[in-house]
Design an enzyme around this catalytic site. Structure first.
Site, PDB file in Angstrom:
ATOM      1  CG  HIS A  48     -32.456  -3.573  56.337  1.00 33.90           C
ATOM      2  ND1 HIS A  48     -31.139  -4.043  56.146  1.00 33.90           N
ATOM      3  CD2 HIS A  48     -32.464  -3.682  57.695  1.00 33.90           C
ATOM      4  CE1 HIS A  48     -30.421  -4.258  57.035  1.00 33.90           C
ATOM      5  NE2 HIS A  48     -31.461  -3.951  58.081  1.00 33.90           N
ATOM      6  CD  GLU A  50     -32.145  -1.688  51.248  1.00 32.71           C
ATOM      7  OE1 GLU A  50     -32.593  -1.326  52.380  1.00 32.71           O
ATOM      8  OE2 GLU A  50     -31.006  -1.631  50.897  1.00 32.71           O
ATOM      9  CB  CYS A  78     -27.038  -4.797  54.131  1.00 36.78           C
ATOM     10  SG  CYS A  78     -28.447  -5.704  54.311  1.00 36.78           S
ATOM     11  CB  CYS A  81     -31.110  -5.276  51.148  1.00 34.81           C
ATOM     12  SG  CYS A  81     -31.858  -4.677  52.566  1.00 34.81           S
TER      13      CYS A  81
HETATM   14 ZN   LIG Z   1     -30.341  -4.105  54.161  1.00 37.77          ZN
END
Ligand SMILES: [Zn+2]
Length: 143
Positions: A48, A50, A78, A81
């Site tokens: 992801h 991040e 999420c 993250c």
């Molecule tokens: Zn994430």
């Protein structure tokens, strides 16, 4: 956030959901690292924006602790993250669009501001939210 949006566009170009992130140094302006979703591009479920940006910022500073730093991301992080954000000790999280389906920074959960944790970053949400969510809407409409 404009830089994070540029990153998000790069993600879409590679077939990934357009989410982009930037880590700013403690001065609030120096860009330490950038990242965008590379789940499809890299075949990595944890890639992801991040996570990649935080990892690169740590590499750039030679220090896992990103105290004083700010993470800017186009979409609400999420749970994974949010965990990475907590672990990295960034002091500020700025995000654009809310994620009502998986958001862990105020929507479904509020992991980073859980009072049981001893490190809780400041959160600023809704920055250029329409532009951030617009990219996502456009991406999924084209699919
Ligand atoms: Zn994430």
């Amino acid at each position: 956030m404009r830089l994070a949006l540029d990153q998000a566009r790069l993600a879409a170009r590679g077939g990934d959901v357009p989410v982009g992130a930037v880590v700013l140094a403690a001065d609030g302006t120096t860009v330490l690292a950038t990242g965008h979703n590379e789940r499809e591009a890299g075949g990595d479920p944890t890639a992801h924006a991040e996570v990649l940006a935080v990892r690169r910022a740590a590499e750039a500073t030679g220090e896992w602790r990103l105290s004083g730093c700010t993470l800017v991301v186009t979409l609400e992080p999420c749970t994974m993250c949010a965990g990475a954000i907590t672990q990295s000790r960034v002091d500020r999280v700025v995000y654009g669009a809310r994620d009502d389906k998986a958001g862990a920074v105020g929507s479904l959960w509020d992991v980073v501001r859980d009072r049981r944790l001893n490190h809780r970053p400041e959160v600023v949400q809704g920055v250029l939210a329409e532009e951030c969510s617009g990219l996502l809407t456009e991406f999924f409409r084209e699919r």
